[in-house]
Design a protein around this motif. Structure first.
Motif, PDB file in Angstrom:
ATOM      1  N   GLY A 252       6.010   4.911   6.057  1.00 44.37           N
ATOM      2  CA  GLY A 252       6.564   4.688   4.727  1.00 44.37           C
ATOM      3  C   GLY A 252       5.554   4.381   3.646  1.00 44.37           C
ATOM      4  N   ARG A 253       4.263   4.252   3.991  1.00 49.61           N
ATOM      5  CA  ARG A 253       3.268   3.963   2.946  1.00 49.61           C
ATOM      6  C   ARG A 253       2.659   5.271   2.447  1.00 49.61           C
ATOM      7  NH1 ARG A 253       1.841  -1.404   1.729  1.00 49.61           N
ATOM      8  NH2 ARG A 253      -0.372  -0.909   1.621  1.00 49.61           N
ATOM      9  N   ASP A 254       2.276   5.289   1.195  1.00 52.98           N
ATOM     10  CA  ASP A 254       1.558   6.444   0.659  1.00 52.98           C
ATOM     11  C   ASP A 254       0.089   6.329   1.063  1.00 52.98           C
ATOM     12  OD1 ASP A 254       3.848   7.325  -0.518  1.00 52.98           O
ATOM     13  OD2 ASP A 254       3.277   6.804  -2.573  1.00 52.98           O
ATOM     14  N   GLU A 255      -0.523   7.476   1.403  1.00 54.39           N
ATOM     15  CA  GLU A 255      -1.953   7.492   1.734  1.00 54.39           C
ATOM     16  C   GLU A 255      -2.765   7.844   0.503  1.00 54.39           C
ATOM     17  OE1 GLU A 255      -3.260   9.990   4.880  1.00 54.39           O
ATOM     18  OE2 GLU A 255      -2.628   8.564   6.409  1.00 54.39           O
ATOM     19  N   VAL A 256      -3.916   7.221   0.372  1.00 51.79           N
ATOM     20  CA  VAL A 256      -4.848   7.533  -0.719  1.00 51.79           C
ATOM     21  C   VAL A 256      -6.154   7.982  -0.080  1.00 51.79           C
ATOM     22  CG1 VAL A 256      -6.122   6.584  -2.682  1.00 51.79           C
ATOM     23  CG2 VAL A 256      -3.799   5.786  -2.208  1.00 51.79           C
ATOM     24  N   GLN A 257      -6.626   9.175  -0.444  1.00 54.97           N
ATOM     25  CA  GLN A 257      -7.845   9.728   0.159  1.00 54.97           C
ATOM     26  C   GLN A 257      -8.924   9.818  -0.906  1.00 54.97           C
ATOM     27  OE1 GLN A 257      -7.814  11.258   3.382  1.00 54.97           O
ATOM     28  NE2 GLN A 257      -5.634  11.135   3.816  1.00 54.97           N
TER      29      GLN A 257
ATOM     30  N   VAL B  13     -20.617   3.355   0.980  1.00 60.41           N
ATOM     31  CA  VAL B  13     -19.308   2.797   1.334  1.00 60.41           C
ATOM     32  C   VAL B  13     -18.685   2.133   0.102  1.00 60.41           C
ATOM     33  CG1 VAL B  13     -18.059   1.168   2.815  1.00 60.41           C
ATOM     34  CG2 VAL B  13     -19.994   2.450   3.741  1.00 60.41           C
ATOM     35  N   ALA B  14     -19.483   1.358  -0.624  1.00 59.61           N
ATOM     36  CA  ALA B  14     -18.960   0.599  -1.772  1.00 59.61           C
ATOM     37  C   ALA B  14     -18.422   1.518  -2.875  1.00 59.61           C
ATOM     38  CB  ALA B  14     -20.033  -0.328  -2.325  1.00 59.61           C
ATOM     39  N   VAL B  15     -19.094   2.631  -3.131  1.00 60.67           N
ATOM     40  CA  VAL B  15     -18.616   3.501  -4.217  1.00 60.67           C
ATOM     41  C   VAL B  15     -17.271   4.134  -3.854  1.00 60.67           C
ATOM     42  CG1 VAL B  15     -20.966   3.944  -5.019  1.00 60.67           C
ATOM     43  CG2 VAL B  15     -19.855   5.630  -3.573  1.00 60.67           C
ATOM     44  N   ASN B  16     -17.069   4.393  -2.575  1.00 60.97           N
ATOM     45  CA  ASN B  16     -15.768   4.905  -2.137  1.00 60.97           C
ATOM     46  C   ASN B  16     -14.693   3.820  -2.188  1.00 60.97           C
ATOM     47  OD1 ASN B  16     -15.642   7.820  -0.950  1.00 60.97           O
ATOM     48  ND2 ASN B  16     -17.686   7.063  -0.456  1.00 60.97           N
ATOM     49  N   LEU B  17     -15.064   2.614  -1.761  1.00 56.18           N
ATOM     50  CA  LEU B  17     -14.113   1.500  -1.820  1.00 56.18           C
ATOM     51  C   LEU B  17     -13.676   1.243  -3.258  1.00 56.18           C
ATOM     52  CD1 LEU B  17     -15.861  -0.904   0.687  1.00 56.18           C
ATOM     53  CD2 LEU B  17     -13.561   0.071   0.956  1.00 56.18           C
TER      54      LEU B  17
ATOM     55  N   ALA C 111      -5.125   0.519  -3.936  1.00 51.15           N
ATOM     56  CA  ALA C 111      -4.835   0.739  -2.514  1.00 51.15           C
ATOM     57  C   ALA C 111      -5.638  -0.190  -1.600  1.00 51.15           C
ATOM     58  CB  ALA C 111      -5.121   2.192  -2.150  1.00 51.15           C
ATOM     59  N   ARG C 112      -5.227  -0.217  -0.349  1.00 53.32           N
ATOM     60  CA  ARG C 112      -5.905  -0.985   0.701  1.00 53.32           C
ATOM     61  C   ARG C 112      -6.731  -0.014   1.537  1.00 53.32           C
ATOM     62  NH1 ARG C 112      -2.558  -2.985   6.054  1.00 53.32           N
ATOM     63  NH2 ARG C 112      -1.633  -0.934   5.726  1.00 53.32           N
ATOM     64  N   PRO C 113      -8.040  -0.273   1.728  1.00 50.48           N
ATOM     65  CA  PRO C 113      -8.849   0.638   2.540  1.00 50.48           C
ATOM     66  C   PRO C 113      -8.527   0.482   4.025  1.00 50.48           C
ATOM     67  CG  PRO C 113     -10.165  -1.241   1.849  1.00 50.48           C
ATOM     68  CD  PRO C 113      -8.812  -1.415   1.213  1.00 50.48           C
ATOM     69  N   ARG C 114      -8.538   1.599   4.765  1.00 50.69           N
ATOM     70  CA  ARG C 114      -8.220   1.485   6.196  1.00 50.69           C
ATOM     71  C   ARG C 114      -9.292   2.139   7.079  1.00 50.69           C
ATOM     72  NH1 ARG C 114      -2.521   1.454   8.447  1.00 50.69           N
ATOM     73  NH2 ARG C 114      -3.741   0.017   9.683  1.00 50.69           N
ATOM     74  N   TRP C 115      -9.512   3.431   6.913  1.00 53.56           N
ATOM     75  CA  TRP C 115     -10.401   4.146   7.830  1.00 53.56           C
ATOM     76  C   TRP C 115     -11.411   4.981   7.054  1.00 53.56           C
ATOM     77  CZ3 TRP C 115      -4.946   5.698   8.481  1.00 53.56           C
ATOM     78  CH2 TRP C 115      -4.250   4.800   9.306  1.00 53.56           C
ATOM     79  N   MET C 116     -12.599   5.158   7.626  1.00 54.95           N
ATOM     80  CA  MET C 116     -13.570   6.024   6.943  1.00 54.95           C
ATOM     81  C   MET C 116     -14.276   6.946   7.921  1.00 54.95           C
ATOM     82  SD  MET C 116     -16.770   3.609   5.882  1.00 54.95           S
ATOM     83  CE  MET C 116     -17.507   2.435   7.011  1.00 54.95           C
ATOM     84  N   THR C 117     -14.732   8.085   7.391  1.00 50.58           N
ATOM     85  CA  THR C 117     -15.626   8.969   8.129  1.00 50.58           C
ATOM     86  C   THR C 117     -16.900   9.127   7.317  1.00 50.58           C
ATOM     87  OG1 THR C 117     -14.540  10.891   7.134  1.00 50.58           O
ATOM     88  CG2 THR C 117     -13.823  10.272   9.344  1.00 50.58           C
TER      89      THR C 117
ATOM     90  N   HIS D 199     -15.892   9.361   3.408  1.00 55.11           N
ATOM     91  CA  HIS D 199     -14.496   9.625   3.058  1.00 55.11           C
ATOM     92  C   HIS D 199     -13.690   8.427   3.532  1.00 55.11           C
ATOM     93  CE1 HIS D 199     -10.433  11.058   4.239  1.00 55.11           C
ATOM     94  NE2 HIS D 199     -10.501  11.623   3.066  1.00 55.11           N
ATOM     95  N   ILE D 200     -12.851   7.889   2.663  1.00 52.68           N
ATOM     96  CA  ILE D 200     -12.018   6.745   3.064  1.00 52.68           C
ATOM     97  C   ILE D 200     -10.540   7.076   2.866  1.00 52.68           C
ATOM     98  CG2 ILE D 200     -11.413   4.314   2.617  1.00 52.68           C
ATOM     99  CD1 ILE D 200     -14.233   3.708   1.917  1.00 52.68           C
ATOM    100  N   THR D 201      -9.753   6.681   3.852  1.00 56.83           N
ATOM    101  CA  THR D 201      -8.305   6.748   3.722  1.00 56.83           C
ATOM    102  C   THR D 201      -7.803   5.327   3.473  1.00 56.83           C
ATOM    103  OG1 THR D 201      -8.152   8.585   5.267  1.00 56.83           O
ATOM    104  CG2 THR D 201      -6.125   7.350   4.865  1.00 56.83           C
ATOM    105  N   GLY D 202      -7.008   5.183   2.437  1.00 57.94           N
ATOM    106  CA  GLY D 202      -6.383   3.901   2.159  1.00 57.94           C
ATOM    107  C   GLY D 202      -4.888   4.080   2.094  1.00 57.94           C
ATOM    108  N   ASP D 203      -4.164   2.979   1.897  1.00 60.25           N
ATOM    109  CA  ASP D 203      -2.729   3.147   1.700  1.00 60.25           C
ATOM    110  C   ASP D 203      -2.187   2.146   0.695  1.00 60.25           C
ATOM    111  OD1 ASP D 203      -2.482   0.789   3.110  1.00 60.25           O
ATOM    112  OD2 ASP D 203      -1.494   1.684   4.843  1.00 60.25           O
TER     113      ASP D 203
END
Ligand code: ADP
Ligand code: MG
Length: 306
Positions: A36-41, A66-70, A78-84, A131-135
């Motif tokens: 149910g959460r929206d993903e932010v890439q 990492v910081a510039v993506n965050l 959004a809340r950060p979750r996973w990164m590649t 690349h970071i995925t947040g939600d």
């Protein structure tokens, strides 16, 4: 040290991060988003010699990418979750890789984002892409396009420090505070998480305050008044740079990674470390004023391929 050994030694930290079904080691990571959460890439690349000086400490390069993506994640609320991570480098230098890995996991731990995969390649210069995925709660992402005439314009922290730090670094001078503001940008993730439902629009300040505010206002179909005497400037910047260079660094210097957002003052009174710097107006373009007088200022921020 072959490719697998390299990944194992420097990047494969078995984390039991939430939502990671399969992390590093297979052909792809398997992630389980909260339903149910929206993903932010978001994705951002740092190129040696373009985004940071040649020879910069690998730990700083890693922390920075990492910081510039965050910062982009924060600007979306959004809340950060996973990164590649896609990393290109000239040679397999163990000391360099150890430093890079330290900086990377320092940022990952500070902001609770898990490294779940990547790619490692050889090339002529250092290029680091994260690349970071947040939600975010459904429909709650904070966009650039929601500013309304009458809203106030706010910015977090102090502005111009990172550009000042880079300037000093390039001249071989030092100022611990300013240089660190460039090397270790403060991703405003905690602030970003408090913006949904309060801010009408937001953007992070990467290309320069004036350029980024202009982008936000354009996306919103509005104009703005920027009150120069209100801009938050650190004591370190004031001590090191006089006018007109100081204002140039504040308005046009990039790399701050602070958040610029619009809101009604009442909706953000409880947010720490934010300053009201202007107002959204009908029309288009940003008008700069100092102590009630309009001042001309020409700048368009940093752009590639010009
Ligand atoms: P493939 O050939 O299938 O693309 P790789 O050898 O590139 O596999 O990668 C093996 C595993 O290591 C994958 O899970 C990949 O995501 C991960 N990986 C590769 N490089 C990195 C890196 N720099 N940081 C994190 N994970 C990485
Ligand atoms: Mg494969």
């Amino acid at each position: 040290m072959d490719e697998f050994e390299l990944i194992r030694r420097f990047f494969d930290r078995q984390v039991s991060a939430s939502g990671v079904v399969v992390g590093i080691g297979d052909d792809g990571a398997v992630l389980r988003p909260d339903s149910g959460r929206d993903e932010v890439q978001v994705i951002d690349t740092l190129v040696e010699g373009v985004h940071f000086p040649v020879g910069l400490d690998a730990a700083d390069i890693a922390y920075r990418v990492v910081a510039v993506n965050l910062s982009d994640i924060a600007a979306m609320g959004a809340r950060p979750r996973w990164m590649t991570l896609a990393l290109t480098m000239p040679a397999k230098d163990e000391h360099w890789l150890a430093a890079f890995s330290t900086g990377l996991f320092e940022a990952a731990a500070a902001f609770d984002v898990a490294l779940v995969g990547g790619d490692t390649t050889r090339g002529d210069t250092v290029v680091a892409t994260v690349h970071i995925t947040g939600d975010v709660a459904p429909g709650e992402a904070v966009l650039r396009s929601g500013a309304k005439p009458g809203d106030s314009i706010f910015v977090s922290g102090t502005i111009g420090d990172a550009a000042a730090g880079l300037d000093l670094l390039q001249r071989g001078e030092h100022d611990p505070y300013l240089v660190r503001r460039f090397l270790r940008p403060s991703a405003r993730v905690a602030l970003g998480l408090r913006l949904p439902g309060r801010a009408s629009a937001a953007i992070d300040v990467s290309d320069g305050l004036l350029a980024d505010l202009t982008k936000l206002l354009q996306a919103s179909g509005a104009g703005g008044e920027l009150l120069l005497e209100r801009l938050p400037i650190s004591e370190a910047l004031k001590a090191r740079f006089d006018e007109p260079r100081r204002t140039e660094l504040v308005l046009a210097g990039g790399d701050d990674y602070e958040l610029c957002f619009t809101a009604t003052p009442a909706s953000v009174v409880d947010l720490p470390d934010v300053t009201e710097i202007g107002r959204v107006t009908p029309g288009d373009g940003v008008v700069c004023q100092r102590d009630g007088k309009v001042v001309e200022y020409q700048n368009h921020g940093y752009r590639h391929f010009q």
